[in-house]
Design an enzyme around this catalytic site. Sequence first.
Site, mmCIF file in Angstrom:
data_model
loop_
_atom_site.group_PDB
_atom_site.id
_atom_site.type_symbol
_atom_site.label_atom_id
_atom_site.label_comp_id
_atom_site.label_asym_id
_atom_site.label_seq_id
_atom_site.Cartn_x
_atom_site.Cartn_y
_atom_site.Cartn_z
ATOM 1 N N HIS A 278 37.820 52.751 38.012
ATOM 2 C CA HIS A 278 38.850 53.469 37.533
ATOM 3 C C HIS A 278 38.470 54.992 37.220
ATOM 4 O O HIS A 278 37.369 55.248 36.808
ATOM 5 C CB HIS A 278 39.536 52.707 36.478
ATOM 6 C CG HIS A 278 40.063 51.665 36.816
ATOM 7 N ND1 HIS A 278 41.109 51.183 37.316
ATOM 8 C CD2 HIS A 278 39.564 50.266 36.505
ATOM 9 C CE1 HIS A 278 41.518 49.952 37.432
ATOM 10 N NE2 HIS A 278 40.470 49.459 36.956
ATOM 11 N N HIS B 110 33.929 41.821 30.703
ATOM 12 C CA HIS B 110 35.072 42.201 30.947
ATOM 13 C C HIS B 110 35.857 40.745 31.583
ATOM 14 O O HIS B 110 37.009 40.384 31.289
ATOM 15 C CB HIS B 110 35.107 43.209 31.978
ATOM 16 C CG HIS B 110 36.521 43.629 32.329
ATOM 17 N ND1 HIS B 110 37.355 44.503 31.619
ATOM 18 C CD2 HIS B 110 37.000 43.523 33.607
ATOM 19 C CE1 HIS B 110 38.172 44.512 32.452
ATOM 20 N NE2 HIS B 110 38.258 44.081 33.685
ATOM 21 N N HIS C 95 35.065 41.602 40.378
ATOM 22 C CA HIS C 95 35.558 40.615 39.409
ATOM 23 C C HIS C 95 36.898 40.308 39.909
ATOM 24 O O HIS C 95 37.439 40.856 41.011
ATOM 25 C CB HIS C 95 35.567 40.990 38.165
ATOM 26 C CG HIS C 95 36.398 42.295 38.027
ATOM 27 N ND1 HIS C 95 36.093 43.494 38.235
ATOM 28 C CD2 HIS C 95 37.472 42.242 36.995
ATOM 29 C CE1 HIS C 95 36.964 44.416 37.731
ATOM 30 N NE2 HIS C 95 37.942 43.773 36.986
ATOM 31 N N ASP D 191 34.576 46.940 36.312
ATOM 32 C CA ASP D 191 35.262 47.410 35.145
ATOM 33 C C ASP D 191 34.189 46.974 34.100
ATOM 34 O O ASP D 191 34.667 46.930 32.767
ATOM 35 C CB ASP D 191 36.605 46.962 34.838
ATOM 36 C CG ASP D 191 37.687 47.173 35.768
ATOM 37 O OD1 ASP D 191 37.361 48.129 36.369
ATOM 38 O OD2 ASP D 191 38.777 46.486 35.803
ATOM 39 N N HIS E 245 40.096 40.681 38.842
ATOM 40 C CA HIS E 245 41.413 41.132 38.552
ATOM 41 C C HIS E 245 42.288 41.573 39.770
ATOM 42 O O HIS E 245 41.715 42.254 40.733
ATOM 43 C CB HIS E 245 41.171 42.434 37.471
ATOM 44 C CG HIS E 245 40.794 41.455 36.163
ATOM 45 N ND1 HIS E 245 40.149 42.500 35.199
ATOM 46 C CD2 HIS E 245 41.236 40.463 35.473
ATOM 47 C CE1 HIS E 245 40.122 41.664 34.022
ATOM 48 N NE2 HIS E 245 40.640 40.350 34.509
ATOM 49 N N ASP F 51 43.908 44.328 40.403
ATOM 50 C CA ASP F 51 43.862 45.756 40.828
ATOM 51 C C ASP F 51 42.322 45.757 41.473
ATOM 52 O O ASP F 51 42.123 47.030 42.270
ATOM 53 C CB ASP F 51 44.114 46.604 39.781
ATOM 54 C CG ASP F 51 43.326 46.182 38.658
ATOM 55 O OD1 ASP F 51 42.683 45.233 38.682
ATOM 56 O OD2 ASP F 51 43.153 47.262 37.816
ATOM 57 N N HIS F 52 41.651 44.854 41.729
ATOM 58 C CA HIS F 52 40.173 45.051 42.410
ATOM 59 C C HIS F 52 40.400 43.982 43.974
ATOM 60 O O HIS F 52 39.323 44.539 44.606
ATOM 61 C CB HIS F 52 39.229 44.652 41.489
ATOM 62 C CG HIS F 52 39.096 45.630 40.392
ATOM 63 N ND1 HIS F 52 38.074 46.702 40.495
ATOM 64 C CD2 HIS F 52 39.549 45.800 39.318
ATOM 65 C CE1 HIS F 52 38.000 47.306 39.260
ATOM 66 N NE2 HIS F 52 39.260 46.958 38.449
#
Length: 264
Positions: free
Chosen positions: A168, A113, A55, A130, A57, A59-60
């Site tokens: 995570h 999400h 996805h 996530d 975001h 942090d990915h």
Amino acid sequence: MLEVCPVRVLDDSYAWILGPRRGSLAVVVDPGQAAPVADALARRSQRLAAILLTHHHSDHVSGVLELIAETAVPVYGPRRDEIPTVDRPVGDGDRIEVPEAELALDVLHVPGHTAGHVAYFGHGLVFTGDTLFGGGCGRLFEGSARELLASLHRLAALPPSTEVYCGHEYTVANLRFAAQVEPANLALARRLADATRRVERSKPTLPSAVAEERATNPFLRCTEPAIVAATQRHAGRPLGDEVEVFAALRRWKDGWRPPHPAID
Ligand SMILES: [Zn+2]
């Protein structure tokens, strides 16, 4: 024989390197940072064959540009999340084949999400980003509770032995919440003790297995009478169906903080 190697990025996130044991080519899932992934590849004497994103975001995806500047490889990601670095957009039912890394993975659209969120499934493994976490699930950012619940049901319906790799290291906090919701669940108590020991030794709590999530993850257990009762008590009203229980449980978790400082 495939091997999955966890790469810790940005404190509590994981990128996953996946490829044949002792093979020279591998793919990486969700590189939130480039340097730790590049270091792990170098240590393993592997080069990248492809990048897979679950996805949009940051942090990915934040490591992608630097990694493809070094090695130009295809970048797969969800069509509906519109990630600028993705040159192979994918959606539900697509199959990704990376023969040089001996990989074939099916794409599952699992919205909730984010609108486009996908999971990658194959070889007895699933990369859930996530959407499904160890002992928990992602927050609702771009979808309805009904959509996220349907996505979790899809993942929970994979073969019970499927190994679950998520984005995570939230397992201990998730299971502490779960134990508050369902204190009489012995499998959950055992899993929490085991995950706590792993984290204390700086070991990943992942992968889990689909069967383990079904037995201990409250978000997959919203029809269990004990979970319905606890969630209704917390919400202060009767909850009509599984979607309502799931939505109220997700809201409960959104506002929940561990009673003691998190173990790190
Ligand atoms: Zn996310």
